[in-house]
Motif scaffolding. Structure first.
Motif, PDB file in Angstrom:
ATOM      1  N   UNK A  20       0.861  -1.184   0.000  1.00 38.12           N
ATOM      2  CA  UNK A  20       0.000   0.000   0.000  1.00 38.12           C
ATOM      3  C   UNK A  20       0.897   1.234   0.000  1.00 38.12           C
ATOM      4  N   UNK A  21       0.612   2.232  -0.811  1.00 37.36           N
ATOM      5  CA  UNK A  21       1.370   3.495  -0.837  1.00 37.36           C
ATOM      6  C   UNK A  21       0.694   4.488   0.100  1.00 37.36           C
ATOM      7  N   UNK A  22       1.387   4.953   1.210  1.00 41.65           N
ATOM      8  CA  UNK A  22       0.769   5.904   2.142  1.00 41.65           C
ATOM      9  C   UNK A  22       1.291   7.328   1.918  1.00 41.65           C
ATOM     10  N   UNK A  23       0.568   8.309   2.437  1.00 39.60           N
ATOM     11  CA  UNK A  23       1.028   9.709   2.491  1.00 39.60           C
ATOM     12  C   UNK A  23       0.545  10.241   3.830  1.00 39.60           C
ATOM     13  N   UNK A  24       1.489  10.392   4.825  1.00 47.61           N
ATOM     14  CA  UNK A  24       1.092  10.684   6.198  1.00 47.61           C
ATOM     15  C   UNK A  24       1.632  12.034   6.674  1.00 47.61           C
ATOM     16  N   UNK A  25       0.969  12.592   7.697  1.00 44.43           N
ATOM     17  CA  UNK A  25       1.367  13.868   8.314  1.00 44.43           C
ATOM     18  C   UNK A  25       2.306  13.575   9.474  1.00 44.43           C
ATOM     19  N   UNK A  26       3.442  14.335   9.537  1.00 39.34           N
ATOM     20  CA  UNK A  26       4.468  14.141  10.561  1.00 39.34           C
ATOM     21  C   UNK A  26       4.200  15.060  11.736  1.00 39.34           C
ATOM     22  N   UNK A  27       3.875  14.486  12.923  1.00 40.46           N
ATOM     23  CA  UNK A  27       3.550  15.306  14.095  1.00 40.46           C
ATOM     24  C   UNK A  27       4.768  16.070  14.631  1.00 40.46           C
ATOM     25  N   UNK A  28       5.970  15.481  14.532  1.00 44.20           N
ATOM     26  CA  UNK A  28       7.159  16.098  15.145  1.00 44.20           C
ATOM     27  C   UNK A  28       7.582  17.347  14.407  1.00 44.20           C
ATOM     28  N   UNK A  29       7.399  17.396  13.087  1.00 47.26           N
ATOM     29  CA  UNK A  29       7.823  18.554  12.297  1.00 47.26           C
ATOM     30  C   UNK A  29       6.664  19.418  11.856  1.00 47.26           C
ATOM     31  N   UNK A  30       5.430  18.937  12.088  1.00 50.75           N
ATOM     32  CA  UNK A  30       4.223  19.631  11.628  1.00 50.75           C
ATOM     33  C   UNK A  30       4.283  19.912  10.134  1.00 50.75           C
ATOM     34  N   UNK A  31       4.927  18.998   9.392  1.00 61.02           N
ATOM     35  CA  UNK A  31       5.019  19.139   7.947  1.00 61.02           C
ATOM     36  C   UNK A  31       4.553  17.836   7.285  1.00 61.02           C
ATOM     37  N   UNK A  32       4.303  17.969   6.024  1.00 64.88           N
ATOM     38  CA  UNK A  32       3.932  16.780   5.267  1.00 64.88           C
ATOM     39  C   UNK A  32       5.143  15.922   5.003  1.00 64.88           C
ATOM     40  N   UNK A  33       4.988  14.644   5.205  1.00 62.86           N
ATOM     41  CA  UNK A  33       6.077  13.706   4.968  1.00 62.86           C
ATOM     42  C   UNK A  33       6.017  13.263   3.514  1.00 62.86           C
ATOM     43  N   UNK A  34       6.862  13.813   2.678  1.00 62.52           N
ATOM     44  CA  UNK A  34       6.834  13.530   1.249  1.00 62.52           C
ATOM     45  C   UNK A  34       7.566  12.246   0.888  1.00 62.52           C
ATOM     46  N   UNK A  35       8.331  11.715   1.880  1.00 62.73           N
ATOM     47  CA  UNK A  35       9.165  10.567   1.564  1.00 62.73           C
ATOM     48  C   UNK A  35       8.331   9.322   1.264  1.00 62.73           C
ATOM     49  N   UNK A  36       7.174   9.232   1.875  1.00 59.98           N
ATOM     50  CA  UNK A  36       6.338   8.042   1.672  1.00 59.98           C
ATOM     51  C   UNK A  36       5.262   8.263   0.630  1.00 59.98           C
ATOM     52  N   UNK A  37       5.395   9.229  -0.120  1.00 61.58           N
ATOM     53  CA  UNK A  37       4.330   9.555  -1.074  1.00 61.58           C
ATOM     54  C   UNK A  37       4.384   8.808  -2.368  1.00 61.58           C
ATOM     55  N   UNK A  38       5.479   8.118  -2.655  1.00 62.86           N
ATOM     56  CA  UNK A  38       5.576   7.409  -3.926  1.00 62.86           C
ATOM     57  C   UNK A  38       6.051   5.987  -3.692  1.00 62.86           C
TER      58      UNK A  38
END
Length: 759
Positions: free
Chosen positions: A100-118
């Motif tokens: 499954x390909x996920x795209x999740x929000x990173x709580x520690x940085x309050x930024x979008x985690x782009x690493x898991x987007x592809x």
């Protein structure tokens, strides 16, 4: 080298080439036979050939399976870097766990985690992989809010890009379970032939700020190509990691597979290639997964592995009970056969045992044909038999004598009717046509050639009567007297002959005295005239018929009245010809109680004086208005004859006379009639007068009553007063015992067609 040697060499060359080709084909095919030492199961998953675990255990490198240890001591099979769930030889598919390909929000940085987007769905399978994503069983699925998921095939030969958009509103309650139509979840079909090792999945969040993302309360979005039947959307997938956690980041997907790159026709022609369909009961099918190659399957009625010799075994279809409940299943090689009970036919379209219409119609038609044939044959035989019986009856009843006499006496007005004619004339002897019943038979009103007649069905006759019937009919047919009912004909082709008389429509003398006309108080002179006419008729039978005829049942019920109230003597059922020898004694007394001659009852010999006695009783009815025998009251008063003779002996005649008679006529006339009746009722027949003497005496007494011209006028007036002119259809009745009306019913009407007779 001569020509014959060249031909021999050519034949040997052809045989050698043939054997060489067979060896090449066999050796090429033999490379596909797996070793018996190959492992065929990993954990709970069966690994059938052409798949295999280990060297030389699979058809080709793409079908190699590795068995790796798993948790809890259970091994798991893997193929192309994906966990293998199961293999289907019938459908030519495998099921694997796809990432499954996920795209999740990173709580520690309050930024979008782009690493898991592809995610690149790649594997360690070479470019000649036999696997393709099944376009029928899989769908590209995206879960998330305001999320665009895309997928594409990076193979340069078939570039492809597609995806879908999943939207969420401010109120997440708008999403519903089991609905993946764009609200928090979307799905789209994938193209045919998408390669397993060249698919890229992308998840793109369209929200720019983390604050807006937080407003949905959702952490991750997902994209995956997975088995459509294994997915069931739940709203909790949006704001939790439940979807990811269920499969630990993997979801089941279905892959189609095929063998080689050639079609069935090409592979079969290529002797140097390896043909994978090894079982004798297998078939080859071109791949339909979008890639080149072919697959094998067992022929219909067989199951098993078509990729190994004798791998397809006959299926016992009867174990699955494919036939109807009332049918019988019989297994055959590669198939089965259903049979139904007798009279039913198996219907393949709806798998039922229906009535065999053809058989039923055939049997029915055959049975009907047989019945018709038998019926026709039986009818013909019965008609022949009936014809013989009728001819025998006709002969026994003297029909031949009748016909001979009718031919010799051309002026004889007598007809021999057929049974069919009389049935038609009486409407098959309908009950509504009955005009009289009695001990000697039943009388019906009929119409023959537009002429009304009276048809009498007689009761059984003894042998003597049957023998003499024809002769007696001849005698009766020649009687032509105004005071005797004319016999028109007879029917002889029945067991008991039927008689046809002229139809007399106006009732009987019994009804005139005792029945419905009693209230009119018929004048004594009219009754006396009728009595004289009866005497004239009996006189003719006794004196002028040749041979003389004895009536045997003289009574008022057998005296019919025509339109002019003229008396007609009827009913010769008990009549006989005057006996000429001692053999003509009767064995059974016939007649009507009250009218029977006591001497006849003792001697069983019917004579002319028996009719005289009965006529004397008629005179008593005229004098007294009483019936001959009463079945009620004191025993000594029941017999009219006894009462009368007692009154005459005591010189007290007035006790029995009707009151209106003494008022109408002179005592001399009444006394003369009484004396005549007394003489007729003498116990000794030899002392009784003859009918000639009776008619002469009645004629003399009538002249004493009134002057001739006055008498004639009075009788004409009396005729108008009678109901003789009314429409009546009564005929004479007969019996052996008469039940007469009680005094309180004496003035009531009587049905002219009914009878107060008990047989």
């Amino acid at each position: 080298m001569n020509t014959s040697e060249l031909k021999i060499m050519e034949v040997l060359l052809h045989l050698g080439l043939g054997l060489l080709l067979l060896v090449v084909r066999h050796s090429a095919s033999a490379t596909f036979v797996p070793s018996s030492e190959c492992k065929r199961q990993c954990g709970h998953v069966e690994i059938p050939y052409p798949f295999g675990i280990g060297k030389n255990c699979s058809l080709a490198g793409g079908f190699d399976v590795t068995c790796q240890p798993g948790q809890n001591g259970f091994s798991k099979p893997f193929i192309g870097g994906r966990e293998l769930l199961n293999i289907s030889l019938t459908n030519s598919t495998i099921r694997v766990l796809n990432p499954i390909t996920p795209y999740c929000y990173n709580d520690s940085t309050s930024e979008l985690d782009m690493l898991t987007g592809t995610t690149n769905v790649t594997s360690d399978i070479d470019s000649n992989s036999p696997f393709r994503f099944s376009d029928i069983r899989n769908k590209f699925t995206v879960i998330g809010c305001n999320t665009l998921g895309t997928f594409g095939n990076n193979n340069s030969d078939s570039e492809y890009l597609s995806g879908c958009f999943s939207f969420c509103g401010q109120n997440l309650s708008a999403q519903t379970d089991r609905s993946c139509s764009g609200m928090g979840c979307c799905q789209v079909a994938i193209p045919k032939g998408m390669e397993f090792n060249g698919v890229a999945l992308n998840v793109i969040k369209l929200s720019n700020t983390s604050e807006m993302w937080k407003g949905f309360g959702q952490r991750c979005s997902y994209a995956v190509i997975m088995e459509a039947a294994a997915f069931n959307f739940r709203t909790t997938y949006i704001n939790t990691t439940e979807f990811w956690d269920m499969g630990a980041g993997r979801a089941p997907a279905v892959l189609d597979w095929s063998i080689g790159s050639g079609t069935c026709e090409v592979v079969k022609r290529n002797l140097s290639g390896a043909y994978a369909c090894r079982s004798s009961n297998s078939k080859c099918f071109d791949s339909t997964s979008g890639s080149a190659g072919y697959v094998c399957n067992c022929s219909q009625g067989y199951e098993g592995n078509p990729y190994i010799p004798d791998g397809c075994k006959d299926v016992d279809e009867c174990k699955g009970r494919p036939c109807p409940s009332d049918g019988v299943c019989r297994n055959t090689v590669g198939a089965y056969r259903c049979s139904c009970p007798t009279g039913r036919k198996y219907s393949l379209s709806n798998n039922t045992c229906n009535l065999d219409a053809g058989l039923i119609i055939g049997v029915t038609m055959g049975f009907l044909g047989l019945m018709i044939f038998c019926f026709c044959g039986y009818t013909i035989l019965q008609k022949r038999k009936l014809k013989k019986v009728k001819q025998e009856y006709f002969r026994k009843h003297g029909g031949l004598i009748l016909f001979e006499t009718m031919k010799s006496e051309k002026g004889l007005a007598f007809t021999v009717f057929s049974e069919a004619e009389l049935r038609h004339a009486t409407n098959n002897y309908d009950k509504s046509r009955i005009i009289g019943k009695g001990g000697h038979g039943t009388v019906y009103r009929g119409v023959v050639k537009d002429k009304p007649v009276a048809v009498k069905k007689c009761t059984l006759m003894d042998e003597r009567q049957k023998k003499e019937f024809g002769q007696e009919m001849l005698i009766l047919s020649q009687i032509n007297h105004k005071n005797i009912v004319k016999l028109l004909g007879c029917c002889l082709e029945v067991e008991v002959p039927m008689l046809v008389y002229e139809y007399i429509p106006k009732g009987t003398m019994f009804e005139l005295i005792h029945g419905r006309n009693q209230s009119l108080q018929i004048r004594f002179s009219t009754l006396l005239r009728i009595a004289q006419e009866v005497a004239e008729g009996l006189r003719f039978l006794h004196s002028y018929a040749s041979p003389p005829i004895i009536h045997g049942d003289v009574k008022t019920a057998n005296i019919l009245l025509d339109e002019n109230c003229m008396a007609k003597v009827s009913d010769f059922g008990a009549s006989i010809l005057a006996p000429s020898d001692k053999e003509q004694y009767v064995t059974m007394v016939q007649g009507t109680v009250g009218y029977l001659d006591p001497e006849y009852m003792q001697t069983c010999q019917l004579t002319e004086k028996s009719d005289v006695y009965s006529f004397g009783v008629i005179l008593l009815e005229v004098l007294t208005g009483e019936v001959p025998l009463k079945l009620y009251g004191p025993e000594e008063k029941r017999s009219l004859t006894s009462n009368f003779l007692t009154a005459m002996k005591e010189n007290n005649l007035s006790l029995v006379l009707a009151s209106h008679i003494t008022e109408q006529e002179s005592i001399e006339l009444i006394r003369g009639i009484a004396d005549l009746a007394k003489n007729c009722l003498d116990m000794c027949g030899i002392n009784r007068p003859s009918m000639k003497q009776i008619t002469d005496e009645l004629s003399r007494l009538r002249k004493l009553s009134i002057h001739p011209w006055v008498q004639q006028n009075m009788e004409e007036m009396e005729t108008q007063r009678l109901l003789c002119g009314s429409e009546d259809t009564s005929f004479g009745t007969e019996s052996s015992i008469i039940e007469y009306p009680r005094p309180e019913a004496a003035n009531q009407s009587m049905n002219p067609t009914s009878s107060y007779y008990a047989r």
